[in-house]
Enzyme design. Structure first.
Site, short mmCIF file in Angstrom:
data_model
loop_
_atom_site.label_atom_id
_atom_site.label_comp_id
_atom_site.label_asym_id
_atom_site.label_seq_id
_atom_site.Cartn_x
_atom_site.Cartn_y
_atom_site.Cartn_z
N VAL A 114 0.87 -1.17 0.00
CA VAL A 114 0.00 0.00 0.00
C VAL A 114 0.91 1.23 0.00
O VAL A 114 1.68 1.44 0.92
CB VAL A 114 -0.90 0.01 1.25
CG1 VAL A 114 -1.72 1.29 1.32
CG2 VAL A 114 -1.84 -1.20 1.26
N SER A 115 0.91 1.93 -1.15
CA SER A 115 -0.03 1.81 -2.25
C SER A 115 0.50 0.94 -3.39
O SER A 115 1.70 0.75 -3.52
CB SER A 115 -0.35 3.20 -2.80
OG SER A 115 0.81 3.76 -3.40
N VAL A 118 3.00 2.75 -5.95
CA VAL A 118 4.29 3.18 -5.40
C VAL A 118 4.94 2.06 -4.59
O VAL A 118 5.98 1.52 -4.96
CB VAL A 118 4.13 4.45 -4.52
CG1 VAL A 118 5.44 4.80 -3.82
CG2 VAL A 118 3.67 5.63 -5.38
N CYS A 119 4.32 1.68 -3.49
CA CYS A 119 4.96 0.76 -2.55
C CYS A 119 5.16 -0.63 -3.12
O CYS A 119 6.17 -1.29 -2.83
CB CYS A 119 4.14 0.69 -1.27
SG CYS A 119 4.03 2.28 -0.42
N ALA A 120 4.23 -1.10 -3.93
CA ALA A 120 4.41 -2.39 -4.60
C ALA A 120 5.15 -2.24 -5.92
O ALA A 120 6.07 -3.00 -6.22
CB ALA A 120 3.05 -3.06 -4.83
#
Length: 213
Positions: A114-115, A118-120
């Site tokens: 999450v998010s 971006v994060c993944a």
């Protein structure tokens, strides 16, 4: 474009799971999934990975100053696992995270975060550049509006990252329903229909015993 993903299947020996920033503060902003459904998918993915013995790398960002800790159910599901707290936007840019991923010795990395965009996505795309094969379990990722979801998925596909749902990835790793881990995997994933099948299966011998009596 031609995918760079090796068509060889995911296995217990070649796969690792990277969970990025499933934090209380970020979860409050999710708009593309219900929080209950997203939590169900994240917890199922984490628990199934543990049943299968996959290495797990878990991170948070600025837990004490911005986004808070990982949500409690995930912390419980990953009891004994370290959450690496960092400040970098891309998890891979933190040397501790990169080193822990490399230390798994796995070539196929499954990301969720999450998010989503971006994060993944950022560490998944970096994994490709580092010579790994990257997958994103999209139903264990959330984001803040539909545009972010659509453009995030498009960018992942354009980059050559494989997108899938978490349960399908875990079942691919399971590989054989005769394995002793099978029921634990399905139970971890929380598949209601699988629970029902188990109940039906268990009821048949009881029904036969009753009729014989």
């Amino acid at each position: 474009m031609t995918s760079r993903i090796n068509p060889a299947p995911l296995t217990q020996d070649n796969a690792a799971l990277v969970l990025v920033d499933h934090q209380v503060g970020l979860m409050t902003g999710i708009r593309d999934y219900s929080i209950a459904d997203l939590k169900h998918n994240i917890i199922g993915l984490a628990k199934a990975a543990k049943v299968l013995g996959l290495p797990i790398v878990a991170t948070t960002t600025s837990a004490d100053t911005l986004w808070g800790p990982a949500f409690p159910e995930l912390t419980e599901a990953l009891a004994g696992e370290e959450f690496i707290d960092r400040t970098t936007v891309n998890a891979w840019d933190d040397a501790r995270v990169a080193d822990k991923i490399k230390a798994t010795g796995r070539t196929k990395l499954i990301f969720a975060g999450v998010s989503l965009e971006v994060c993944a996505a950022f560490p998944a795309m970096r994994a490709l550049r580092e010579g790994y094969e990257a997958y994103v379990a999209v139903d264990a990722c959330g984001t803040f509006n539909q545009t972010k979801r659509e453009t995030g998925l498009a960018r992942l596909v354009q980059s050559g990252v494989v997108i899938a749902d978490g349960a399908s990835l875990m079942v691919e790793i399971l590989g054989d329903n005769a394995r002793p881990e099978a029921w634990g995997v399905y139970e971890a994933l929380g598949m209601d229909w699988a629970t029902l099948v188990g109940q039906v299966r268990n009821s048949v011998p009881q029904a036969l015993a009753s009729s014989a009596a």
